[in-house]
Design an enzyme around this catalytic site. Structure first.
Site, PDB file in Angstrom:
ATOM      1  CG  ASP A  48      -1.717   1.229   1.398  1.00 15.60           C
ATOM      2  OD1 ASP A  48      -2.377   1.629   0.434  1.00 15.60           O
ATOM      3  OD2 ASP A  48      -1.678   1.820   2.498  1.00 15.60           O
ATOM      4  CB  ILE A  49       0.892   4.349  -1.757  1.00 11.45           C
ATOM      5  CG1 ILE A  49       1.252   3.459  -2.950  1.00 11.45           C
ATOM      6  CG2 ILE A  49       1.706   5.651  -1.800  1.00 11.45           C
ATOM      7  CD1 ILE A  49       0.897   4.060  -4.295  1.00 11.45           C
ATOM      8  CG  ASP A  50      -1.501   7.826   0.211  1.00  9.98           C
ATOM      9  OD1 ASP A  50      -0.994   8.956   0.287  1.00  9.98           O
ATOM     10  OD2 ASP A  50      -1.850   7.305  -0.877  1.00  9.98           O
ATOM     11  CG  ASP A 228      -2.333   2.704   6.253  1.00 10.99           C
ATOM     12  OD1 ASP A 228      -2.673   3.770   6.785  1.00 10.99           O
ATOM     13  OD2 ASP A 228      -2.522   2.473   5.036  1.00 10.99           O
TER      14      ASP A 228
END
Length: 281
Positions: A48-50, A228
């Site tokens: 995942d990124i953010d 997250d």
């Protein structure tokens, strides 16, 4: 027991221990990093990124990409023979923008689109677009208060209120009223960290990852997924079915093998995977 399976079980047990003791391994990278680094050709790394790779920012456009992160990801891409992918609610065009000039395989738009390799075209994963009238009504919610940021991702719509935390209740109430007025609309509401996102209910990050894992070079590999947010929970749930491991960031989510405290810890751990000295190569 098959010797290869026993080796894999050993690596994964050590990996859980590694994540559970990040402070210790930051000083002395342990066997999990060494063993996993030597077997990366058996795994697919899904990120995942953010909030996972990147620290959250007041607005989506303000995220900061550390200068060495693209180098780390490119080296992992090489060491996994292409089996590294970003998995995000962001559209692929937006992912490319924040990592420019680098590009990576990715699942974007919460599973609405994907790119299997850096030199391949983006493809839709049979995700239907959101109804234009519904999108117009949802977009009007941004007028409730200054500081509410509207983000049209094409396949979904996000309302960010990090700059207007007092508006959270009003935003959710407005979304609920629209849903009550359109009970048959096939939409899903995704609560996040100072954001609420509305998308078509026919796809998720999990459907996107499942599709990704049916294609080379990801097919047949054991996935390691790190995420997250609430939107990552659908992926956490399916990873064990592929013989893989899932890790959360900032909290110990249900069904994960362990967790990282922060995106900085995730970046540090990934960097150790490609560190020849830490990997013992």
């Amino acid at each position: 027991m098959n010797e290869d399976l026993a080796d894999r079980d050993f690596v994964e047990a050590a990996l859980r221990k590694d994540i559970a003791s990040m402070d210790e391994t930051a000083r002395n990278p342990n066997l999990a990093v060494r063993e996993l680094a030597q077997r990366l050709n058996e795994y697919a790394i899904l990120l995942d990124i953010d909030g996972t790779l990147l620290d959250l920012a007041p607005t989506p456009r303000e995220v900061w990409v550390p200068p060495d992160l693209a180098t780390t990801l490119n080296r992992l891409l090489d060491k996994t023979a292409g089996a590294l992918a970003l998995v995000s609610g962001r559209a692929l065009n937006d992912i490319d923008l924040i990592f420019a000039p680098a590009q990576f395989p990715a699942v974007g738009g919460h599973g609405a689109e994907m790119r299997l390799a850096i030199d391949s075209e983006a493809v839709a994963t049979h995700a239907p677009p959101m109804d234009k009238e519904l999108k117009r009504r949802l977009a009007a919610i941004a007028r409730l208060s200054p500081g509410i940021l509207l983000e049209d991702k094409g396949y979904s719509l996000a309302l960010h209120y990090r700059l207007a935390p007092h508006a959270e209740k009003a935003i959710y109430e407005a979304v609920s009223l629209i849903r009550a007025d359109l009970p048959n609309a096939p939409i899903e509401v995704l609560p996040g960290k100072s954001v609420v996102e509305i998308k078509h209910s026919g796809f998720t990050k999990a459907t996107g990852v499942t599709e990704l894992l049916s294609h080379q070079p990801f097919k047949g590999r054991r996935p390691i997924f790190i995420g997250d947010d609430v939107t990552d929970e659908s992926v956490f749930a399916i990873i064990p079915g592929f013989g893989g491991l899932a890790f959360s960031v900032g909290r110990l989510a249900r069904g994960v093998a362990g967790h990282f405290d922060s995106p900085r810890d995730v970046r540090g751990w990934l960097a150790r995977l490609i560190d020849d000295k830490a990997a013992g190569t």
